[in-house]
Scaffold this active site. Structure first.
Site, PDB file in Angstrom:
ATOM      1  N   CYS A  80       0.851  -1.199   0.000  1.00  0.00           N
ATOM      2  CA  CYS A  80       0.000   0.000   0.000  1.00  0.00           C
ATOM      3  C   CYS A  80       0.881   1.241   0.000  1.00  0.00           C
ATOM      4  CB  CYS A  80      -0.875   0.026   1.248  1.00  0.00           C
ATOM      5  SG  CYS A  80      -1.985  -1.370   1.327  1.00  0.00           S
ATOM      6  N   CYS A 157      -2.773  -8.566   6.877  1.00  0.00           N
ATOM      7  CA  CYS A 157      -2.718  -7.538   5.842  1.00  0.00           C
ATOM      8  C   CYS A 157      -4.092  -6.899   5.803  1.00  0.00           C
ATOM      9  CB  CYS A 157      -2.352  -8.140   4.497  1.00  0.00           C
ATOM     10  SG  CYS A 157      -2.548  -6.942   3.173  1.00  0.00           S
ATOM     11  N   CYS A 408      -5.582  -2.131 -16.170  1.00  0.00           N
ATOM     12  CA  CYS A 408      -5.094  -1.954 -14.801  1.00  0.00           C
ATOM     13  C   CYS A 408      -3.801  -1.144 -14.812  1.00  0.00           C
ATOM     14  CB  CYS A 408      -4.901  -3.311 -14.124  1.00  0.00           C
ATOM     15  SG  CYS A 408      -3.828  -4.401 -15.038  1.00  0.00           S
TER      16      CYS A 408
END
Ligand SMILES: C[S@@+](CC[C@H](N)C(=O)[O-])C[C@H]1O[C@@H](n2cnc3c(N)ncnc32)[C@H](O)[C@@H]1O
Length: 471
Positions: A80, A157, A408
């Site tokens: 992240c 996570c 993506c």
């Protein structure tokens, strides 16, 4: 500017990777985890001819959108990179990123719609990949640090489903009990290489990847997993002796549980097996597929070509309203799933799934379909590297009436959008160059650009683009 110097600067804007951009002595410095408007202290890590890279040391004046990340390994784990930014602002950043890519790469100014959110900002992922390594002789399970293969050990996570913690606990127990050695990629030794888990609507497919030919203590592993995991699950063993970064070796051996699992989305029943591609965020996926169906606005006269079709879910969804639908996919198991899915949904007579590389077989398929149809809707949903130039050439030869591109990766999406519309072309050396075509000269009009937040908290963006052929 010198390497290792500590400097102070103001963040002028954000880069594609979510890093802050500081302009210092006329040099563009990329500083991860810095936010636009902030005054920051940073250490210069690297200076190149074009730009420099810095490490954030201190935020002297925090931006209004800065928040404290909930994850204890934020900044260490490479997963992240946006959790320090308020969620609403993450979404705005993604819209800007897509817009910038179209402008800078393809010379196209597009209006980018608001990013479509999922149901959850955290715990949304249904696919977990945990590399296993060896640090000072100790086996570690975790995620790679950014831009490296150093494993950061984790116990959970926050963007993965809540079974993640139990999976990690189970594997730590197994590793300890059997003294299993983690993979050492420098010496190419060790046993356990990777743990991969897919959640198919509450059924887990767990794959244990080893360098060794056997999986020591496999029955005990299943027992440990049974104690920890409260959901139905399957376990596969895969041996991977490749020196590349490929996660899986060739063969999968089912040790426990069902071979694959069935689920349904938007009225389509589907099966997912160990190798099939699965979108990682089910709620966003459902919104994305609904949007694809809506934008396709199919009629009983439309032929759909679904290039890069995976396990065939979108193919089947579209087939319901089309004259015929063709899927093209490279992974044999995904094609088997897609065929089973077409059969289960009573759509076998409307769907043909081809196994092969789009760049090799799509040109002939689309040319053949063009002879029988004046209404072709082409779906493109390629991996990150985007479409092969042979796929683009086939498009510019046959000119499907509508193209829906699901991507993506904004940079390759923008490149392909430029090649499809005509703002970009290839020169004699095969390099991509900008053309000086004005909008009225272009082959296609870009009707819609809409990001979907498939990957909340991370820099990654899923985008739907609708192209309509100009009459
Ligand atoms: C982003 S996924 C999309 C899958 C599908 N459309 C979906 O929504 O589930 C890309 C798919 O393209 C397949 N693929 C990758 N390279 C390919 C190629 N050269 N030709 C055909 N399929 C390819 C992958 O196996 C994967 O299933």
């Amino acid at each position: 500017m010198q390497k290792n110097e500590i400097r102070t600067g103001i963040v002028a804007s954000m880069g594609c990777g979510g890093e802050g951009i500081v302009k210092d002595e006329g040099i563009v410095v990329f500083v991860p985890f810095a936010v636009t408007g902030e005054k920051v202290r940073y250490k210069v890590l690297k200076v190149t001819k074009k730009c420099a890279f810095g490490k954030l040391i201190e935020v002297l004046t925090p931006a209004e959108e800065r928040v404290r990340p909930a994850c204890p390994v934020f900044g260490k784990c490479g997963g992240c990179n946006l959790s320090h930014i308020r969620y609403q602002n993450q979404l705005k950043l993604k819209e800007q990123n897509v817009k910038d890519c179209f402008r800078k790469i393809a010379g196209i100014n597009v209006e980018v719609k608001s990013t479509v959110k999922g149901d959850c900002e955290f715990r949304y992922r249904n696919k977990l990949q945990l590399p296993v390594g060896s640090v000072d002789g100790k086996t570690v399970i975790g995620f790679y640090a950014a831009g490296s293969h150093r494993i950061v050990p984790v116990s959970d996570c926050l963007i993965n489903a809540d079974w993640t913690k139990q999976i990690i606990e189970a594997f730590n127990e197994y590793v300890e009990k059997f003294n299993i050695k983690g993979f050492d990629e420098h010496n190419f030794t060790g046993e356990l290489r990777e743990i991969a888990v897919k959640d198919v609507k509450g059924n887990l497919i767990i794959t244990v990847v080893t360098l060794s030919d056997t999986l020591r203590g496999e029955n005990d592993l299943i027992e440990i997993l049974s104690k920890k995991i409260k959901l139905p699950f399957s376990v596969y063993h895969n041996v991977n002796k490749n020196e590349s970064n490929a996660i899986y070796g060739e063969k999968f051996r089912l040790l426990y549980g069902k071979k694959d699992y069935s689920a349904d989305m938007l009225g389509v029943k589907y099966k997912v097996g160990v190798q099939s591609f699965m979108q990682v965020n089910a709620s966003v996926c459902s919104k994305l597929y609904s949007a694809v169906r809506e934008e396709a606005a199919l009629t009983p006269e439309t032929t759909v070509i679904d290039a890069y079709s995976g396990a065939g879910l979108m193919t089947a969804l579209l087939a319901k309203s089309a004259k015929k639908t063709v899927g093209i996919e490279i992974v044999p198991e995904a094609v088997d799933c897609a065929n089973a899915l077409a059969f289960e949904n009573g759509l076998s007579d409307k769907i043909t799934n081809y196994l092969g590389k789009c760049e090799e077989i799509m040109p002939d398929i689309i040319e053949k379909e063009r002879k029988n149809s004046s209404d072709i809707c082409l779906i493109l949903d390629p991996p990150r590297k985007g479409c092969d130039i042979k796929v683009i050439d086939a498009i510019t030869k046959t000119l499907p009436e509508k193209i829906i591109y699901v991507s993506c990766m904004p940079s390759t999406l923008a490149r392909d959008a430029g090649l499809i519309t005509g703002t970009l072309t290839l020169n004699d050396k095969g390099e991509i160059i900008k053309t000086d075509k004005i909008p009225s000269d272009l082959r296609y009009e870009i009707v819609l650009v809409k990001p979907f937040d498939m990957f909340a908290q991370t820099k990654h963006i899923e985008t739907l683009v609708l192209f309509r052929k100009k009459s």
